[in-house]
Design an enzyme around this catalytic site. Structure first.
Site, PDB file in Angstrom:
ATOM      1  N   GLY A 275      15.968 -44.122  43.914  1.00 59.64           N
ATOM      2  CA  GLY A 275      15.128 -45.895  43.123  1.00 59.64           C
ATOM      3  C   GLY A 275      14.934 -46.571  44.481  1.00 59.64           C
ATOM      4  O   GLY A 275      14.062 -47.427  44.673  1.00 59.64           O
TER       5      GLY A 275
ATOM      6  N   TYR B 185      24.546 -35.118  29.245  1.00 60.45           N
ATOM      7  CA  TYR B 185      23.078 -35.079  30.522  1.00 60.45           C
ATOM      8  C   TYR B 185      22.253 -34.231  30.770  1.00 60.45           C
ATOM      9  O   TYR B 185      21.733 -34.900  30.932  1.00 60.45           O
ATOM     10  CB  TYR B 185      24.362 -36.023  31.533  1.00 60.45           C
ATOM     11  CG  TYR B 185      23.039 -36.007  32.371  1.00 60.45           C
ATOM     12  CD1 TYR B 185      22.913 -36.706  33.068  1.00 60.45           C
ATOM     13  CD2 TYR B 185      23.094 -34.995  33.697  1.00 60.45           C
ATOM     14  CE1 TYR B 185      22.005 -37.711  33.971  1.00 60.45           C
ATOM     15  CE2 TYR B 185      21.827 -35.531  34.825  1.00 60.45           C
ATOM     16  CZ  TYR B 185      21.580 -36.303  35.545  1.00 60.45           C
ATOM     17  OH  TYR B 185      20.871 -36.141  36.297  1.00 60.45           O
TER      18      TYR B 185
END
Length: 317
Positions: free
Chosen positions: A19, A157
Site C-alpha cells: 500500500g 487466509y
C-alpha cells in the site's frame, strides 16, 4: 485538493508494504496525473510513508485515517473527500494468518474475514453509488494467487481471498453496465516486513492442542519450502506497485492480473482438471514426497530469476 485533470485515488492500508509503495508510486507520477489519498487505521504509523513520499507529501499525496473494519470510519473518510469524488479505489488493506487450523480460534478467523473480505465490501459499497451516478470509476482489489489456488496451512487466509474473488467476479458484471471497471491484482509471495515477521513468529510458536505430526509437517516441511519459494519467486512491493499502475493506466484493464508469470502454470493445474485431483495431488507430492527435489529446483530458479525471468514477473501483461 485535486487539480483539474487529476484522478483522485484512494488507497487503503498505506502504513507499509504494498500500500505504501503504490501510494508513493502514483504520487510521484512524472505527469502528476494522480491526487493520492493514502489511508491507514493509525496515523501514528505515517512516518515511513511520509518519508518515502518526500516532496509529494502535502501536494499530490495526503493522508486520512481509515479503518476498513468500521462502517463509521469508512463513511467518515469518504465524506471528508470533496464531493465524495473518487476515480480509483485501491483496496489494499489486509491481514494474514498462517498455521495449523486446529490452533486458530474462530475469533482469529473472523478477524481475517472482517479485514480481507468485509473490509473490501464496505469500501465498495461506500464508493459505488457515487461512481454509478457519474458512470465512471475503477475499483482495484489486492487479492492473491491464494484467491485462485489453495495453499496448505494458509487455510483461513486462502478462504478470505477466495470469498473476495467470488464477490468481485460477480460485481464486475453489474459494474460494467455503469462503465465502472473492477480489477483484481494477484501477487504470489511478496517480500515485506509483515511477511518476514509472521514467518519468524509462527516458527517459534508451540501450537498446543495440535497433534505432533501436524506441527512437525508445518515447521519442518512447510516452512522451509515456503522460505525457498519466497527466495526464488518472491517479488518486491515496488514490483506490485508497477503492476497496479499499469492496470489503472490501461485503456482496457483486465479483470484478473497475475503479477508473477512464474505462477501461471501453478494456477493452470486447477483449471486443467475439473475433478481437482491434479492440483491437490501435485501439491501433496511436491511438499511431502519431492521436498528435496523442490529445494534444488527453487535454488536453480532463484539463480534464473535474478536476471531475465525476474524482469518477466513485473508486468501483468
Amino acid at each position: 485538493m485535486a487539480n483539474s485533470g487529476q484522478k483522485v485515488v484512494l488507497i487503503t492500508g498505506c502504513s507499509s508494504g504494498i500500500g505504501l509503495r503504490i501510494a508513493v508510486t502514483l504520487a510521484k507520477d512524472e505527469k502528476k496525473r494522480y491526487h493520492v489519498i493514502a489511508t491507514m487505521r493509525d496515523l501514528k504509523k505515517k512516518n515511513k510513508l511520509v518519508e518515502a513520499a518526500g516532496d509529494a507529501y502535502g501536494k499530490t499525496l495526503i493522508l486520512l485515517p481509515l479503518d476498513v473494519c468500521s462502517d463509521e470510519s469508512v463513511k467518515q473518510c469518504i465524506n471528508n473527500i470533496k464531493d465524495r469524488h473518487i476515480d480509483i479505489l485501491i483496496n489494499n488493506a489486509g491481514v494474514g494468518l498462517l498455521g495449523p487450523v486446529e490452533s486458530i480460534s474462530i475469533e482469529e478467523m473472523k478477524r481475517v474475514f472482517e479485514t480481507n473480505f468485509f473490509g473490501v465490501v464496505r469500501m465498495i459499497k461506500e464508493v459505488m453509488p457515487d461512481m454509478k451516478k457519474r458512470r465512471s470509476g475503477h475499483i482495484v482489489v489486492m487479492s492473491s494467487v491464494m484467491g485462485l489456488q489453495g495453499v496448505v496451512f494458509n487455510d483461513v487466509y486462502t478462504a478470505s481471498k477466495f470469498a473476495m474473488e467470488g464477490f468481485c467476479e460477480s460485481m464486475a458484471v453489474q459494474l460494467m453496465k455503469f462503465n465502472i471497471r473492477l480489477s483484481m491484482i494477484e501477487p504470489g509471495p511478496v517480500h515485506t516486513e509483515f511477511e518476514t515477521k509472521m514467518m519468524e513468529d509462527v516458527a517459534k510458536m508451540e501450537y498446543p492442542g495440535v497433534d505432533a505430526d501436524t506441527v512437525r509437517y508445518f515447521k519442518d516441511v512447510y516452512l522451509p519450502s515456503s522460505i525457498d519459494i519466497f527466495e526464488a519467486m518472491g517479488q518486491t512491493p515496488e514490483d506490485i506497485a508497477k503492476c497496479t499502475k499499469k492496470v489503472i493506466e490501461s485503456s482496457s484493464p483486465r479483470f484478473r492480473n497475475l503479477t508473477n508469470s512464474l505462477y501461471t502454470p501453478i494456477v493452470a493445474l486447477k483449471y486443467a482438471d475439473e475433478t481437482g485431483g491434479l492440483s491437490v495431488n501435485t501439491f501433496y507430492n511436491l511438499l511431502f514426497n519431492f521436498g528435496p527435489l523442490m529445494h534444488i529446483t527453487m535454488s536453480i530458479l532463484k539463480c534464473l530469476t535474478c536476471s531475465c525471468l525476474r524482469r518477466r514477473t513485473v508486468s501483468p501483461n
